[in-house]
Design a protein around this motif. Structure first.
Motif, mmCIF file in Angstrom:
data_model
loop_
_atom_site.group_PDB
_atom_site.id
_atom_site.type_symbol
_atom_site.label_atom_id
_atom_site.label_comp_id
_atom_site.label_asym_id
_atom_site.label_seq_id
_atom_site.Cartn_x
_atom_site.Cartn_y
_atom_site.Cartn_z
ATOM 1 N N GLU A 1 0.840 -1.200 0.000
ATOM 2 C CA GLU A 1 0.000 0.000 0.000
ATOM 3 C C GLU A 1 0.875 1.250 0.000
ATOM 4 O O GLU A 1 2.019 1.230 0.421
ATOM 5 N N GLY A 2 0.321 2.354 -0.412
ATOM 6 C CA GLY A 2 1.040 3.625 -0.411
ATOM 7 C C GLY A 2 1.661 3.913 -1.752
ATOM 8 O O GLY A 2 1.774 3.047 -2.608
ATOM 9 N N GLY A 3 2.066 5.145 -1.926
ATOM 10 C CA GLY A 3 2.610 5.538 -3.217
ATOM 11 C C GLY A 3 4.063 5.951 -3.162
ATOM 12 O O GLY A 3 4.737 5.996 -4.170
ATOM 13 N N GLU A 4 4.571 6.271 -1.952
ATOM 14 C CA GLU A 4 5.942 6.735 -1.851
ATOM 15 C C GLU A 4 6.688 5.898 -0.819
ATOM 16 O O GLU A 4 6.121 5.450 0.166
ATOM 17 N N ASP A 5 7.978 5.722 -1.066
ATOM 18 C CA ASP A 5 8.820 5.012 -0.119
ATOM 19 C C ASP A 5 9.310 5.996 0.926
ATOM 20 O O ASP A 5 9.980 6.981 0.605
ATOM 21 N N GLU A 6 9.013 5.728 2.175
ATOM 22 C CA GLU A 6 9.417 6.635 3.236
ATOM 23 C C GLU A 6 10.871 6.426 3.640
ATOM 24 O O GLU A 6 11.482 7.305 4.232
ATOM 25 N N HIS A 7 11.448 5.275 3.319
ATOM 26 C CA HIS A 7 12.819 4.998 3.726
ATOM 27 C C HIS A 7 13.857 5.554 2.760
ATOM 28 O O HIS A 7 15.038 5.519 3.029
ATOM 29 N N VAL A 8 13.427 6.094 1.640
ATOM 30 C CA VAL A 8 14.350 6.634 0.656
ATOM 31 C C VAL A 8 14.718 8.059 1.064
ATOM 32 O O VAL A 8 13.860 8.898 1.296
ATOM 33 N N VAL A 9 16.018 8.313 1.184
ATOM 34 C CA VAL A 9 16.508 9.652 1.562
ATOM 35 C C VAL A 9 16.939 10.371 0.309
ATOM 36 O O VAL A 9 17.805 9.911 -0.434
ATOM 37 N N VAL A 10 16.329 11.510 0.059
ATOM 38 C CA VAL A 10 16.658 12.307 -1.124
ATOM 39 C C VAL A 10 17.660 13.364 -0.702
ATOM 40 O O VAL A 10 17.408 14.137 0.239
ATOM 41 N N PRO A 11 18.821 13.412 -1.365
ATOM 42 C CA PRO A 11 19.807 14.427 -0.978
ATOM 43 C C PRO A 11 19.277 15.830 -1.287
ATOM 44 O O PRO A 11 18.526 16.031 -2.229
#
Length: 51
Positions: free
Chosen positions: A38-48
């Motif tokens: 479920e969900g649309g975005e990965d919360e564990h991904v860190v964007v610089p």
């Protein structure tokens, strides 16, 4: 209407309706995947940060 106008109309109708039929057939054979989380975005991904 001239013959070339009718021919162009028929070709464009075949392209439009053919694309619609192809889309329906594709979706009928390969429906939306059910095994994704479920969900649309990965919360564990860190964007610089943008510099």
């Amino acid at each position: 209407m001239s013959g070339s106008a009718v021919a162009l109309m028929v070709v464009s109708m075949v392209v439009i309706w053919g694309g619609l039929v192809a889309s329906i057939v594709f979706l009928a054979r390969r429906p939306e995947r059910e095994d994704l989380p479920e969900g649309g975005e990965d919360e564990h991904v860190v964007v610089p940060p943008h510099r």
